[in-house]
Design an enzyme around this catalytic site. Sequence first.
Site, short mmCIF file in Angstrom:
data_model
loop_
_atom_site.label_atom_id
_atom_site.label_comp_id
_atom_site.label_asym_id
_atom_site.label_seq_id
_atom_site.Cartn_x
_atom_site.Cartn_y
_atom_site.Cartn_z
N SER A 210 -10.10 -3.20 2.69
CA SER A 210 -10.18 -2.88 4.12
C SER A 210 -11.43 -3.54 4.68
CB SER A 210 -10.29 -1.36 4.28
OG SER A 210 -10.68 -1.02 5.60
N TYR B 142 -13.66 7.15 2.34
CA TYR B 142 -12.78 5.97 2.37
C TYR B 142 -13.62 4.69 2.26
CZ TYR B 142 -9.16 2.76 4.04
OH TYR B 142 -8.26 1.72 4.16
N1 NAP Z 1 -3.23 1.33 8.11
C1 NAP Z 1 -4.43 0.83 8.26
O1 NAP Z 1 -5.02 0.83 9.38
C2 NAP Z 1 -5.14 0.21 7.09
C3 NAP Z 1 -6.29 -0.57 7.34
C4 NAP Z 1 -6.96 -1.16 6.27
C5 NAP Z 1 -6.49 -0.98 4.97
N2 NAP Z 1 -5.37 -0.22 4.75
C6 NAP Z 1 -4.95 -0.03 3.35
O2 NAP Z 1 -3.61 -0.44 3.21
C7 NAP Z 1 -3.01 0.25 2.10
C8 NAP Z 1 -1.65 0.79 2.53
O3 NAP Z 1 -1.82 1.72 3.57
P1 NAP Z 1 -0.76 1.92 4.75
O4 NAP Z 1 -1.45 1.65 6.03
O5 NAP Z 1 0.49 1.19 4.43
O6 NAP Z 1 -0.57 3.49 4.66
P2 NAP Z 1 0.72 4.42 4.34
O7 NAP Z 1 1.84 4.03 5.22
O8 NAP Z 1 0.20 5.82 4.39
O9 NAP Z 1 1.09 4.00 2.84
C9 NAP Z 1 0.32 4.43 1.75
C10 NAP Z 1 1.14 4.26 0.49
O10 NAP Z 1 0.36 4.72 -0.63
C11 NAP Z 1 1.18 5.57 -1.42
N3 NAP Z 1 0.37 6.55 -2.15
C12 NAP Z 1 -0.56 7.39 -1.67
N4 NAP Z 1 -1.05 8.17 -2.65
C13 NAP Z 1 -0.40 7.81 -3.78
C14 NAP Z 1 -0.43 8.26 -5.12
N5 NAP Z 1 -1.26 9.25 -5.53
N6 NAP Z 1 0.39 7.68 -6.02
C15 NAP Z 1 1.24 6.70 -5.65
N7 NAP Z 1 1.32 6.22 -4.40
C16 NAP Z 1 0.52 6.78 -3.47
C17 NAP Z 1 2.12 6.25 -0.42
O11 NAP Z 1 3.33 6.66 -1.03
P3 NAP Z 1 3.72 8.17 -1.42
O12 NAP Z 1 3.15 9.07 -0.39
O13 NAP Z 1 5.22 8.10 -1.45
O14 NAP Z 1 3.14 8.37 -2.78
C18 NAP Z 1 2.43 5.08 0.52
O15 NAP Z 1 3.48 4.31 0.01
C19 NAP Z 1 -4.00 1.33 1.70
O16 NAP Z 1 -4.72 0.92 0.57
C20 NAP Z 1 -4.95 1.42 2.90
O17 NAP Z 1 -6.23 1.85 2.53
C21 NAP Z 1 -4.70 0.37 5.78
#
Ligand code: NAP
Length: 262
Positions: A145, A158
Amino acid sequence: MGRRSITDRRILITGASSGIGRALARELAPHGPHLLLAARSQGPLEELADELLKLGAASARAFVVDVTDPQSRGALVGQIGDLWGSLDLLVNNAGISAHGRFTNSTEQTLRQIMEVNFFAAAELTRLTLPFLRRGQDPMVVNVGSILGHRGIPHNSEYCASKFALRGWSEAIRPELDRDDIALLLVSPGTTETKFFEHLISQEGQLPWGKTSGISPEEVARQIVRGIEHDRREIFPNWRGRLFVILNRICPWLVDRLMQRYG
Ligand SMILES: NC(=O)c1ccc[n+]([C@@H]2O[C@H](COP(=O)([O-])OP(=O)(O)OC[C@H]3O[C@@H](n4cnc5c(N)ncnc54)[C@H](OP(=O)(O)O)[C@@H]3O)[C@@H](O)[C@H]2O)c1
Protein backbone atom coordinates in the site's frame (compact mmCIF):
# COMPACT_ATOMS: atom_id res chain seq x y z
CA MET A 1 14.42 -11.08 -19.85
CA GLY A 2 11.61 -10.59 -22.38
CA ARG A 3 7.96 -10.22 -21.59
CA ARG A 4 6.80 -12.71 -18.94
CA SER A 5 4.07 -14.95 -20.33
CA ILE A 6 0.97 -15.75 -18.29
CA THR A 7 -0.35 -18.46 -20.59
CA ASP A 8 -0.35 -21.88 -18.90
CA ARG A 9 1.31 -20.41 -15.79
CA ARG A 10 0.31 -21.80 -12.40
CA ILE A 11 -0.87 -18.98 -10.18
CA LEU A 12 -1.98 -18.80 -6.54
CA ILE A 13 -3.90 -15.67 -5.45
CA THR A 14 -4.81 -15.10 -1.80
CA GLY A 15 -7.77 -12.86 -1.03
CA ALA A 16 -9.36 -13.84 -4.34
CA SER A 17 -12.97 -13.76 -3.07
CA SER A 18 -13.29 -9.97 -3.32
CA GLY A 19 -11.86 -6.66 -4.53
CA ILE A 20 -8.37 -6.50 -6.05
CA GLY A 21 -7.76 -10.27 -5.82
CA ARG A 22 -10.97 -11.08 -7.67
CA ALA A 23 -10.34 -8.38 -10.30
CA LEU A 24 -6.80 -9.69 -10.79
CA ALA A 25 -8.05 -13.25 -11.35
CA ARG A 26 -10.49 -11.92 -13.97
CA GLU A 27 -7.77 -9.90 -15.69
CA LEU A 28 -5.42 -12.92 -15.79
CA ALA A 29 -8.00 -15.48 -16.96
CA PRO A 30 -8.11 -14.56 -20.70
CA HIS A 31 -4.34 -15.29 -20.88
CA GLY A 32 -5.12 -18.97 -20.15
CA PRO A 33 -3.37 -19.62 -16.80
CA HIS A 34 -4.10 -22.25 -14.14
CA LEU A 35 -5.55 -20.41 -11.15
CA LEU A 36 -5.81 -21.41 -7.51
CA LEU A 37 -8.10 -19.00 -5.66
CA ALA A 38 -7.71 -18.75 -1.89
CA ALA A 39 -9.79 -16.99 0.78
CA ARG A 40 -12.22 -17.89 3.59
CA SER A 41 -15.48 -17.38 1.67
CA GLN A 42 -16.29 -20.54 -0.28
CA GLY A 43 -19.35 -19.30 -2.23
CA PRO A 44 -17.71 -16.26 -3.88
CA LEU A 45 -14.57 -18.29 -4.67
CA GLU A 46 -16.55 -21.05 -6.39
CA GLU A 47 -18.63 -18.57 -8.39
CA LEU A 48 -15.43 -16.84 -9.47
CA ALA A 49 -13.80 -20.14 -10.49
CA ASP A 50 -16.76 -20.90 -12.81
CA GLU A 51 -16.59 -17.42 -14.32
CA LEU A 52 -12.83 -17.65 -14.90
CA LEU A 53 -13.20 -20.84 -16.94
CA LYS A 54 -15.63 -19.00 -19.21
CA LEU A 55 -13.15 -16.12 -19.50
CA GLY A 56 -10.44 -18.48 -20.76
CA ALA A 57 -8.55 -19.81 -17.72
CA ALA A 58 -6.96 -23.23 -18.41
CA SER A 59 -8.20 -24.27 -14.96
CA ALA A 60 -9.60 -22.52 -11.89
CA ARG A 61 -10.06 -23.97 -8.42
CA ALA A 62 -11.33 -22.54 -5.18
CA PHE A 63 -9.49 -23.34 -1.96
CA VAL A 64 -10.96 -22.23 1.37
CA VAL A 65 -8.19 -21.05 3.65
CA ASP A 66 -7.62 -18.76 6.59
CA VAL A 67 -4.13 -17.50 5.76
CA THR A 68 -3.42 -16.80 9.44
CA ASP A 69 -3.78 -20.48 10.34
CA PRO A 70 -0.52 -22.46 9.83
CA GLN A 71 -2.40 -25.75 9.29
CA SER A 72 -4.66 -24.12 6.73
CA ARG A 73 -1.62 -22.64 4.95
CA GLY A 74 0.01 -26.08 4.99
CA ALA A 75 -3.09 -27.61 3.36
CA LEU A 76 -3.05 -24.92 0.66
CA VAL A 77 0.59 -25.61 -0.13
CA GLY A 78 -0.18 -29.34 -0.13
CA GLN A 79 -2.80 -28.63 -2.79
CA ILE A 80 -0.15 -26.93 -4.97
CA GLY A 81 2.01 -30.03 -4.61
CA ASP A 82 -0.87 -32.34 -5.58
CA LEU A 83 -2.09 -30.22 -8.48
CA TRP A 84 1.07 -28.89 -10.08
CA GLY A 85 4.26 -29.77 -8.16
CA SER A 86 5.53 -26.27 -8.99
CA LEU A 87 4.33 -22.67 -8.91
CA ASP A 88 4.99 -19.75 -11.28
CA LEU A 89 3.26 -16.86 -9.51
CA LEU A 90 2.39 -16.35 -5.86
CA VAL A 91 0.14 -13.34 -5.22
CA ASN A 92 0.06 -12.35 -1.52
CA ASN A 93 -3.01 -10.11 -1.63
CA ALA A 94 -5.24 -11.01 1.36
CA GLY A 95 -5.48 -8.00 3.64
CA ILE A 96 -7.51 -6.35 6.41
CA SER A 97 -7.49 -3.05 8.26
CA ALA A 98 -8.97 -1.13 11.20
CA HIS A 99 -9.58 2.59 11.74
CA GLY A 100 -9.14 4.35 15.05
CA ARG A 101 -6.62 5.77 17.49
CA PHE A 102 -3.82 3.46 18.59
CA THR A 103 -4.49 4.36 22.23
CA ASN A 104 -8.12 3.17 21.95
CA SER A 105 -7.21 0.05 20.03
CA THR A 106 -6.16 -3.36 21.33
CA GLU A 107 -3.29 -5.79 21.12
CA GLN A 108 -5.69 -8.23 19.48
CA THR A 109 -6.37 -5.80 16.59
CA LEU A 110 -2.65 -5.15 16.07
CA ARG A 111 -1.82 -8.86 16.09
CA GLN A 112 -4.69 -9.81 13.78
CA ILE A 113 -3.71 -7.22 11.17
CA MET A 114 -0.04 -8.20 11.33
CA GLU A 115 -1.01 -11.88 11.01
CA VAL A 116 -3.03 -11.39 7.81
CA ASN A 117 -1.08 -8.59 6.11
CA PHE A 118 2.46 -9.56 7.03
CA PHE A 119 3.08 -12.94 8.70
CA ALA A 120 0.77 -14.86 6.36
CA ALA A 121 2.46 -13.39 3.27
CA ALA A 122 5.94 -14.12 4.65
CA GLU A 123 5.13 -17.67 5.75
CA LEU A 124 3.25 -18.55 2.57
CA THR A 125 6.25 -17.37 0.57
CA ARG A 126 8.56 -19.50 2.72
CA LEU A 127 6.33 -22.57 2.23
CA THR A 128 5.92 -22.13 -1.51
CA LEU A 129 9.61 -21.43 -2.25
CA PRO A 130 10.45 -25.05 -3.18
CA PHE A 131 7.62 -24.93 -5.73
CA LEU A 132 8.57 -21.47 -7.02
CA ARG A 133 12.15 -22.68 -7.56
CA ARG A 134 10.73 -25.25 -9.97
CA GLY A 135 8.47 -22.68 -11.65
CA GLN A 136 8.80 -20.95 -15.03
CA ASP A 137 9.90 -17.28 -14.75
CA PRO A 138 8.66 -17.39 -11.14
CA MET A 139 7.53 -14.26 -9.35
CA VAL A 140 6.16 -13.28 -5.94
CA VAL A 141 3.65 -10.41 -6.04
CA ASN A 142 3.10 -8.68 -2.70
CA VAL A 143 0.16 -6.32 -2.47
CA GLY A 144 1.30 -3.55 -0.14
CA SER A 145 0.00 0.00 0.00
CA ILE A 146 1.11 3.62 -0.22
CA LEU A 147 0.65 3.37 3.56
CA GLY A 148 3.72 1.14 3.52
CA HIS A 149 5.62 4.29 2.50
CA ARG A 150 4.04 6.85 4.80
CA GLY A 151 2.24 6.36 8.11
CA ILE A 152 -1.00 8.18 8.80
CA PRO A 153 -3.01 8.64 12.02
CA HIS A 154 -6.00 6.40 12.86
CA ASN A 155 -4.54 3.56 10.80
CA SER A 156 -1.40 2.66 12.77
CA GLU A 157 -1.75 -1.13 12.75
CA TYR A 158 -2.35 -1.23 9.01
CA CYS A 159 0.56 1.15 8.27
CA ALA A 160 2.85 -0.97 10.45
CA SER A 161 1.84 -4.14 8.60
CA LYS A 162 2.40 -2.60 5.17
CA PHE A 163 5.76 -1.07 6.20
CA ALA A 164 6.75 -4.54 7.38
CA LEU A 165 5.66 -6.08 4.09
CA ARG A 166 7.64 -3.49 2.11
CA GLY A 167 10.80 -3.83 4.23
CA TRP A 168 10.66 -7.59 4.07
CA SER A 169 10.02 -7.51 0.29
CA GLU A 170 13.05 -5.27 -0.22
CA ALA A 171 15.18 -7.52 1.99
CA ILE A 172 14.32 -10.81 0.33
CA ARG A 173 14.36 -9.57 -3.28
CA PRO A 174 18.12 -10.13 -3.70
CA GLU A 175 17.85 -13.48 -1.90
CA LEU A 176 15.09 -14.62 -4.26
CA ASP A 177 17.07 -13.28 -7.20
CA ARG A 178 19.68 -15.99 -6.57
CA ASP A 179 16.96 -18.52 -7.41
CA ASP A 180 15.76 -16.42 -10.39
CA ILE A 181 12.54 -15.59 -8.55
CA ALA A 182 11.38 -12.01 -9.16
CA LEU A 183 9.44 -9.94 -6.65
CA LEU A 184 6.89 -7.25 -7.51
CA LEU A 185 5.63 -4.95 -4.77
CA VAL A 186 2.27 -3.36 -5.57
CA SER A 187 1.57 -0.14 -3.67
CA PRO A 188 -2.01 0.93 -4.38
CA GLY A 189 -3.68 4.03 -3.01
CA THR A 190 -7.40 4.12 -2.27
CA THR A 191 -9.18 1.51 -4.36
CA GLU A 192 -12.95 1.13 -4.61
CA THR A 193 -13.45 -2.29 -3.07
CA LYS A 194 -15.35 -3.54 -0.03
CA PHE A 195 -12.12 -3.19 1.97
CA PHE A 196 -13.58 -0.36 4.05
CA GLU A 197 -16.73 -2.40 4.79
CA HIS A 198 -14.53 -5.25 5.97
CA LEU A 199 -12.67 -3.23 8.67
CA ILE A 200 -12.23 -5.32 11.82
CA SER A 201 -12.89 -2.24 13.97
CA GLN A 202 -13.89 1.29 13.11
CA GLU A 203 -13.69 4.42 15.16
CA GLY A 204 -13.19 7.67 13.27
CA GLN A 205 -11.93 8.18 9.75
CA LEU A 206 -8.70 8.50 7.82
CA PRO A 207 -7.30 12.04 7.30
CA TRP A 208 -8.69 12.20 3.76
CA GLY A 209 -12.12 10.88 4.78
CA LYS A 210 -13.91 8.92 2.09
CA THR A 211 -12.04 9.94 -1.05
CA SER A 212 -12.98 7.98 -4.12
CA GLY A 213 -10.20 5.83 -5.44
CA ILE A 214 -9.51 3.93 -8.61
CA SER A 215 -11.30 0.73 -9.59
CA PRO A 216 -9.92 -2.69 -8.65
CA GLU A 217 -10.04 -3.49 -12.38
CA GLU A 218 -7.53 -0.68 -13.06
CA VAL A 219 -5.28 -1.92 -10.25
CA ALA A 220 -5.53 -5.45 -11.71
CA ARG A 221 -4.61 -4.23 -15.22
CA GLN A 222 -1.54 -2.52 -13.84
CA ILE A 223 -0.53 -5.58 -11.82
CA VAL A 224 -0.72 -7.75 -14.94
CA ARG A 225 1.42 -5.21 -16.82
CA GLY A 226 3.87 -5.19 -13.89
CA ILE A 227 4.08 -8.99 -13.99
CA GLU A 228 4.56 -9.11 -17.76
CA HIS A 229 7.24 -6.39 -17.75
CA ASP A 230 9.09 -7.71 -14.70
CA ARG A 231 8.64 -4.54 -12.64
CA ARG A 232 9.96 -4.26 -9.07
CA GLU A 233 7.31 -1.90 -7.70
CA ILE A 234 4.21 -0.24 -9.08
CA PHE A 235 1.95 2.54 -7.77
CA PRO A 236 -1.37 1.99 -9.53
CA ASN A 237 -2.97 5.18 -8.20
CA TRP A 238 -1.46 8.53 -9.28
CA ARG A 239 -2.75 10.37 -6.17
CA GLY A 240 -1.11 7.76 -3.99
CA ARG A 241 2.12 8.08 -5.96
CA LEU A 242 2.03 11.87 -5.57
CA PHE A 243 1.55 11.48 -1.82
CA VAL A 244 4.61 9.21 -1.60
CA ILE A 245 6.70 11.63 -3.70
CA LEU A 246 5.59 14.61 -1.60
CA ASN A 247 6.53 12.71 1.54
CA ARG A 248 9.95 11.88 0.10
CA ILE A 249 10.68 15.48 -0.87
CA CYS A 250 8.99 17.31 2.04
CA PRO A 251 8.40 14.91 4.95
CA TRP A 252 8.05 17.89 7.33
CA LEU A 253 5.13 19.22 5.26
CA VAL A 254 3.31 15.88 5.36
CA ASP A 255 4.06 15.68 9.12
CA ARG A 256 2.43 19.08 9.58
CA LEU A 257 -0.57 18.06 7.50
CA MET A 258 -0.98 14.85 9.51
CA GLN A 259 -0.70 16.71 12.84
CA ARG A 260 -4.04 18.35 12.08
CA TYR A 261 -5.71 14.94 12.18
CA GLY A 262 -3.97 13.35 15.17
N1 NAP B 1 -8.93 -1.00 -1.11
C1 NAP B 1 -7.94 -0.16 -0.91
O1 NAP B 1 -8.13 1.08 -0.84
C2 NAP B 1 -6.53 -0.67 -0.79
C3 NAP B 1 -5.48 0.27 -0.87
C4 NAP B 1 -4.17 -0.18 -0.77
C5 NAP B 1 -3.90 -1.54 -0.59
N2 NAP B 1 -4.94 -2.44 -0.52
C6 NAP B 1 -4.60 -3.84 -0.29
O2 NAP B 1 -5.18 -4.63 -1.31
C7 NAP B 1 -5.38 -5.97 -0.82
C8 NAP B 1 -6.79 -6.43 -1.20
O3 NAP B 1 -7.73 -5.59 -0.57
P1 NAP B 1 -9.14 -5.22 -1.22
O4 NAP B 1 -9.20 -3.74 -1.35
O5 NAP B 1 -9.38 -6.06 -2.42
O6 NAP B 1 -10.10 -5.60 -0.01
P2 NAP B 1 -11.29 -6.69 0.13
O7 NAP B 1 -12.26 -6.52 -0.98
O8 NAP B 1 -11.75 -6.56 1.54
O9 NAP B 1 -10.52 -8.07 -0.09
C9 NAP B 1 -9.70 -8.63 0.91
C10 NAP B 1 -9.49 -10.10 0.60
O10 NAP B 1 -8.66 -10.66 1.63
C11 NAP B 1 -9.26 -11.88 2.06
N3 NAP B 1 -8.91 -12.18 3.45
C12 NAP B 1 -9.01 -11.39 4.53
N4 NAP B 1 -8.63 -12.04 5.64
C13 NAP B 1 -8.27 -13.28 5.24
C14 NAP B 1 -7.81 -14.44 5.92
N5 NAP B 1 -7.61 -14.46 7.25
N6 NAP B 1 -7.56 -15.55 5.20
C15 NAP B 1 -7.75 -15.57 3.86
N7 NAP B 1 -8.18 -14.51 3.16
C16 NAP B 1 -8.45 -13.39 3.84
C17 NAP B 1 -10.77 -11.64 1.90
O11 NAP B 1 -11.47 -12.86 1.72
P3 NAP B 1 -12.37 -13.60 2.83
O12 NAP B 1 -13.03 -12.55 3.66
O13 NAP B 1 -13.29 -14.42 1.98
O14 NAP B 1 -11.41 -14.44 3.60
C18 NAP B 1 -10.80 -10.87 0.58
O15 NAP B 1 -10.80 -11.76 -0.50
C19 NAP B 1 -5.13 -5.91 0.67
O16 NAP B 1 -3.84 -6.41 0.96
C20 NAP B 1 -5.18 -4.41 1.00
O17 NAP B 1 -4.40 -4.09 2.11
C21 NAP B 1 -6.24 -2.02 -0.61
